[in-house]
Structures are given as C-alpha cells and as structure tokens.
Design a protein around this motif. Structure first.
Motif, PDB file in Angstrom:
ATOM      1  N   GLY A  41       0.801  -1.212   0.000  1.00 35.35           N
ATOM      2  CA  GLY A  41       0.000   0.000   0.000  1.00 35.35           C
ATOM      3  C   GLY A  41       0.837   1.267   0.000  1.00 35.35           C
ATOM      4  N   ASN A 235      -3.772  -2.989   7.748  1.00 36.99           N
ATOM      5  CA  ASN A 235      -4.619  -3.387   6.615  1.00 36.99           C
ATOM      6  C   ASN A 235      -4.470  -4.895   6.391  1.00 36.99           C
ATOM      7  OD1 ASN A 235      -2.610  -3.981   4.453  1.00 36.99           O
ATOM      8  ND2 ASN A 235      -2.092  -1.821   4.683  1.00 36.99           N
ATOM      9  N   ASN A 238      -1.273  -6.657   5.331  1.00 43.52           N
ATOM     10  CA  ASN A 238      -0.149  -6.733   6.274  1.00 43.52           C
ATOM     11  C   ASN A 238      -0.330  -7.887   7.249  1.00 43.52           C
ATOM     12  OD1 ASN A 238       1.153  -4.591   5.115  1.00 43.52           O
ATOM     13  ND2 ASN A 238       0.348  -3.057   6.534  1.00 43.52           N
ATOM     14  N   ASP A 255       5.036  -5.051   8.233  1.00 45.60           N
ATOM     15  CA  ASP A 255       4.870  -3.675   7.767  1.00 45.60           C
ATOM     16  C   ASP A 255       4.161  -2.735   8.752  1.00 45.60           C
ATOM     17  OD1 ASP A 255       4.970  -1.568   5.960  1.00 45.60           O
ATOM     18  OD2 ASP A 255       3.136  -2.161   4.910  1.00 45.60           O
TER      19      ASP A 255
END
Ligand code: ADP
Ligand code: MG
Length: 416
Positions: A41, A235, A238, A255
């Motif tokens: 992202g 998100n 991840n 992440d």
C-alpha cells in the motif's frame, strides 16, 4: 468517467533510480531477483530474492520522493525499522508472529531492508472468491487479534488527552487536501456539495472545520487510553497467513506504520474495516465512477468498486464490529472507552480520505485482476475520495443528530 493513466510527475526518474539500487543491493547480497511484489500500500518497492543458500528473502526499498504524503516518505520508512526493533525488544513474545528484519541499508536519500520471505496468503484471501469462507476469516481474525492484544497492545497503556480525532484526522485531511485538488476532477473537490450514491454530502474540508470548531461533537468519541504501538497500519495485506499451527491459522504480521509512541488500537481496527469496505477490492478491481450533471444542481456521482463489493467482504463487514465487541482480548482494551465504536467508524471514513491522497503518491504498477490493465492512480484516488466523502458525511451527521454512529445503518452505505 473515462480513466486516463496519468503519470504523476517525477515518478519515472525515481523508478529508474530504484531499479539501479535494487540491482546493486541484489548484487551485494549475491542474490538473484525473482520478481516484484506489488500488493503493498506504499510507494516502497519490494522484490523477492533467491539467496545463494537456496532460501528466499524480500528486499524492501524506499527512495525519497518529492510530493510523497507524510507517512509515505523516507522518514516514516526509517521509523518503521525502529518500530520493528522496538517490538522485538519490548514485546518479544510477539516475535514469532512478527516480521523479522535481517539487514538494513541506507543512502542519503534512500533506505532498504531485507526480511525472510514468508510464503502466505493474506488474511482476507479466504473471503474473496465466489465461495467465501467467512467463518475461516473470523478464525484468522481471532488468532491475529488475540496475539496482537495479549503480546503487544496490552503491554503498555497511557492516558490520552482529548482532541486526538481533530489532531490526527482532521488536520491530516486539511494538510493533504492540496494534493487532491491538484489531481482529482474539480467537480469533486472544488464545489460546496456533491451527491454521492444519492446522499448529499458536505465538502470534507467543511466537515474538518466543523469538527475543530465544535469539539463537543467528538469529545466523548476521542480515545481515553493509548496502548503499546504494536502496529499502526493494520490493513489486511499486512496480515499474512502462513499455514496452520496446532490446528489454528499461523500468522505473520508485517509492515508496521512507523510509530514509537503509544497508539490508539481503534485506529488499527479501523484499518481492517477499511480494507474490507473499500480499499482491498478497490485496488484489485478499480472503481466505476459515473457522473450526472444537471444545470445548477450539485454534481451527482455514483461510485462502486468495479463489479461491486466482494460478497464475502460485505458479509465480514457486517460482523466485524460485533466480533471486536465480543472478543475476549480486544474488549478489555476499550472497556473504559465508551466512544470506541463511533471512533472506529469516524476513523474509517478518514482512512478513506487519507488513502485518496496516498494513491497519488503511489507509483507502483497495479494490474487489475480482470486483465492486464494498469489501474490509474487518479481512478484509485477518486474512488477512495468519493467513498470517504460519503462515509464522513454520514458519520458526522449521525454525531450531530444523536451523538454516536450506528454501525449497521452507517455500513449500509455500502449497499447503494
Ligand atoms: N516478508 C514477506 N514475505 C512474503 N510476502 C511479503 C513479505 N513482505 C511483504 N510481502 C508482500 O508484499 C506486500 C507489500 O509489502 P509491505 O511491506 O506491506 O509494503 P507496503 O509498505 O507497500 O504496504 C505485502 O502485502 C505482502 O503481500
Ligand atoms: Mg503493507
């Protein structure tokens, strides 16, 4: 609306620079580049490497980019590395489920790191297809949240000052708005009101101003406590499922945001929700955006993900708030935080608008699942923006009307 693939200025040069650095680092590691990973992202570049000993690693590189929004810049990338170190040092029990970091590399305007490659599918993969396995998704969600709560979030707790919503969300929206104005169609960003999916919506800057001027609208919604910064960008891409362990899903969390201070867990839950409502399918499929114009009337626009929301995602969205509320490890984190549900939904609306700006600083080539079509950053940004305008209008209208946001009626905006 027709979609034009407009390269954002200065991105082409950076792409060449990144390729050069990836080649150099791959050589330095005596590795072979196997392929690019484009699920992320952020504007970082990720490649999978085959190492001389036959194992696989991932190299993640970020080059300083003019115009990158805060959070997508080199500085934040470097803090991510420190956050991984902090989690490993201060929350060691989270370690086996958390991203490792093998080596770091730094230049004056770039940084990179390597980690092992974890064969995986993301937490939401089981609810994407034609036969969504919603129970399996909630089993994965349960394991992931239990681990994050028990071994991460609950390790530190501090009192939160009121005014967080305004500070974190409204200010960020105002700060980034110029980017949206520069790249999105003026009919969406300039005028006072637009009608999105049948709902007349105030301009997001008008709402940001309202929230600042009337702190009583959100005072009872603000976080009362902050917790250990175990993630910050939760998100669904991840959250990697790497197989099974003792009959339950095995998880690897990657992440983190790049934050070292205590953090609002509800912000993270809002990212899970946002992944399912708009973001993940939006990035995979793109958006269908239809504008109707009649003289003198506000612009009316219909927006949805191309092909509509995935049925499995809609089903998971319908159960998510209750799943959090009834979760043995999550509920105690918000036990004395009565505004958490409204904050989750308000945060979700702001995440959508924040993402609209992020899409404009994303140079990665994205391919539609339906064919090898490049998805335009403008289309992805506009889709998030319009959904953000819609959700923010309803969230704030509910706060004005009744002081809280009802999850069911609010999330029914997805069914237009
Ligand atoms: N170590 C890893 N092993 C396997 N897949 C990974 C790994 N790191 C990243 N990925 C894949 O690449 C995607 C992007 O990586 P991520 O670090 O999340 O980048 P971004 O900052 O762009 O979101 C992830 O969503 C995941 O699909
Ligand atoms: Mg990511």
């Amino acid at each position: 609306m027709t979609t034009t693939v407009t390269p954002i200025s200065a991105q082409t040069d950076i792409g060449a620079r990144e390729n050069g650095l990836i080649d150099e680092l791959t050589d330095e590691l005596h590795a072979t580049m196997e392929g690019e990973m484009t699920e992320g992202g952020s504007p970082a570049r990720l490649v999978r490497l085959l190492m001389p000993d036959g194992t696989r690693q991932v190299l993640k590189l970020q080059v300083e980019m003019p115009g990158a929004v805060d959070g997508h810049d080199l500085e934040s990338f470097r803090v991510k590395l420190r956050q991984i170190d902090k989690v490993r040092a201060d929350a060691p029990a989270l370690g086996e489920m958390y991203t490792e970091k093998l080596r770091e590399f730094h230049g004056w305007d770039w940084s990179a790191y390597t980690m092992p490659y974890y064969p995986n599918e993301d937490i939401a993969a089981c609810i994407r297809g034609p036969q969504p396995r919603v129970e399996e998704f909630f089993d994965r969600f349960d394991v992931t949240m239990s681990v994050l709560a028990e071994r991460g979030w609950s390790l530190a707790e501090s009192h939160a000052e009121p005014g967080q919503i305004s500070e974190i969300h409204s200010d960020r929206l105002t700060r980034r708005f110029w980017l949206l104005q520069e790249h999105l169609a003026g009919e969406f960003t300039e005028q006072g009101r637009i009608v999105v999916n049948g709902v007349p919506c105030r301009h997001p800057l008008e709402i940001a101003r309202l929230l600042k001027e009337r702190p009583e609208l959100t005072r009872h919604v603000d976080a009362t406590r902050l917790h250990f910064p175990a993630h910050g960008d939760l998100n669904t891409r991840n959250l990697l499922i790497t197989g099974k362990s003792g009959g339950r899903p095995a998880v690897r969390i990657i992440d983190p945001r790049g934050t070292l201070k205590n953090w609002d867990v509800v912000y993270d839950w809002g990212k899970v929700l946002f992944s399912l409502t708009v973001w993940d399918a939006g990035l995979r499929e793109g958006f269908e955006i239809g504008v109707e114009k009649s003289a003198g009337a506000p612009t009316a626009v219909a927006v949805r993900q191309r092909g509509g929301i995935y049925p499995g995602y809609r089903a998971a969205v319908a159960r998510l708030v209750e799943a959090i509320e009834n979760h043995a490890q999550l509920a105690p984190l918000v036990a004395e935080d009565p505004g958490w549900k409204s904050r989750l939904l308000l945060g979700h609306a702001f995440h959508l608008l924040a993402e609209a700006a992020c899409r404009l600083s994303d140079i990665k080539k994205r391919e539609s699942e339906k064919g090898a079509v490049d998805l335009s950053p403008i289309e992805l940004s506009t889709g998030h923006y319009l959904f953000g305008v819609l959700f923010l209008e309803d969230a704030v209208a509910q706060l004005e009307r009744r002081g809280e946001i009802d999850p069911e009626s609010h999330l029914a905006l997805l069914d237009a």
